[in-house]
Design a protein around this motif. Sequence first.
Motif, short mmCIF file in Angstrom:
data_model
loop_
_atom_site.label_atom_id
_atom_site.label_comp_id
_atom_site.label_asym_id
_atom_site.label_seq_id
_atom_site.Cartn_x
_atom_site.Cartn_y
_atom_site.Cartn_z
N ALA A 100 16.31 -47.44 19.94
CA ALA A 100 14.87 -47.26 19.78
C ALA A 100 14.36 -48.03 18.57
O ALA A 100 13.32 -48.70 18.64
N HIS A 147 10.56 -48.86 18.13
CA HIS A 147 9.95 -47.58 18.50
C HIS A 147 10.48 -46.47 17.59
O HIS A 147 11.60 -46.53 17.12
N GLU A 164 9.37 -39.81 19.09
CA GLU A 164 7.97 -39.60 19.46
C GLU A 164 7.51 -40.75 20.35
O GLU A 164 7.93 -41.89 20.18
N ILE A 165 6.65 -40.42 21.31
CA ILE A 165 5.98 -41.45 22.10
C ILE A 165 4.67 -41.76 21.40
O ILE A 165 3.87 -40.85 21.16
N ASP A 204 0.91 -46.20 26.93
CA ASP A 204 1.96 -45.56 26.14
C ASP A 204 3.16 -45.20 27.00
O ASP A 204 4.32 -45.42 26.61
N VAL A 241 7.10 -46.82 26.75
CA VAL A 241 8.33 -46.07 26.52
C VAL A 241 9.28 -46.20 27.71
O VAL A 241 10.51 -46.24 27.55
N ALA A 263 11.06 -49.48 27.46
CA ALA A 263 12.15 -49.37 26.49
C ALA A 263 13.33 -48.62 27.09
O ALA A 263 14.50 -48.94 26.82
N THR A 264 13.04 -47.63 27.94
CA THR A 264 14.11 -46.88 28.60
C THR A 264 14.88 -47.78 29.56
O THR A 264 16.12 -47.72 29.63
N GLN A 304 14.36 -35.50 25.03
CA GLN A 304 13.63 -36.70 25.42
C GLN A 304 12.48 -36.35 26.36
O GLN A 304 11.38 -36.92 26.25
N LEU A 312 9.30 -35.20 24.74
CA LEU A 312 8.42 -36.24 24.20
C LEU A 312 7.30 -36.55 25.20
O LEU A 312 6.15 -36.73 24.82
N TYR A 313 7.67 -36.62 26.48
CA TYR A 313 6.67 -36.86 27.52
C TYR A 313 5.71 -35.68 27.64
O TYR A 313 4.51 -35.87 27.85
N ARG A 333 3.17 -35.96 24.91
CA ARG A 333 2.21 -37.05 25.12
C ARG A 333 1.24 -36.70 26.25
O ARG A 333 0.04 -37.03 26.16
#
Length: 204
Positions: free
Chosen positions: A75, A80, A84-85, A94, A98, A101-102, A140, A143-144, A147
Amino acid sequence: MVKKLTPDATRRSERSRRAIYDAALALVAEVGYPRTTIEGIAARAGVGKQTIYRWWPSKAEVLLEAFLDLGDQVARQAGHQPHEIPDTGDVAADLKAVLRATVDELLDPRFDAPSRALAAEGLVDERLGREFVARLLEPQLQLYVRRLRAAQRAGQVRPDVDPRIALELFVSPLAQRWLQHTGPISHAYTDTLVDYALHGLAPR
């Protein structure tokens, strides 16, 4: 008279910890979870097995902590914050960022092989599976949740939507493709998942 330098125990411990993480992830990728042992990790890391037992009670704990550390590293390398997102005010942008990145993480050889080994073992070892979910996956997913709740407060997502269920509209299809090889994973794919999901989540 030359002053004798005192060894820095903190630095030495951190080097050993890093070597143990690297050894554990490499071994589980090469030989699988069942054949990975504390002795094997110690030999590969160049430390005594008692060093490992002093810090972790089992190989599962070593591997799970190594995974958490690897996720943080990946990350940060991608620019990142690992826990946090970002909230730019544009929930679609947003989520796409993310998830991109995943995808990069899932396609990273450092992550892919050991992650698959642990995920597969978690299906047959219930205790490991629960730990994998509790310590790696669920944090993880939260985090979603955070957001999406922020997007609800901003009026970008319907207030009656359950964020914990909604996130599965884009996270679960990606996980299935990666685990079962049902199709390629890419930035374009996850962008599309977000577009499809948010179309159904938009205020009416």
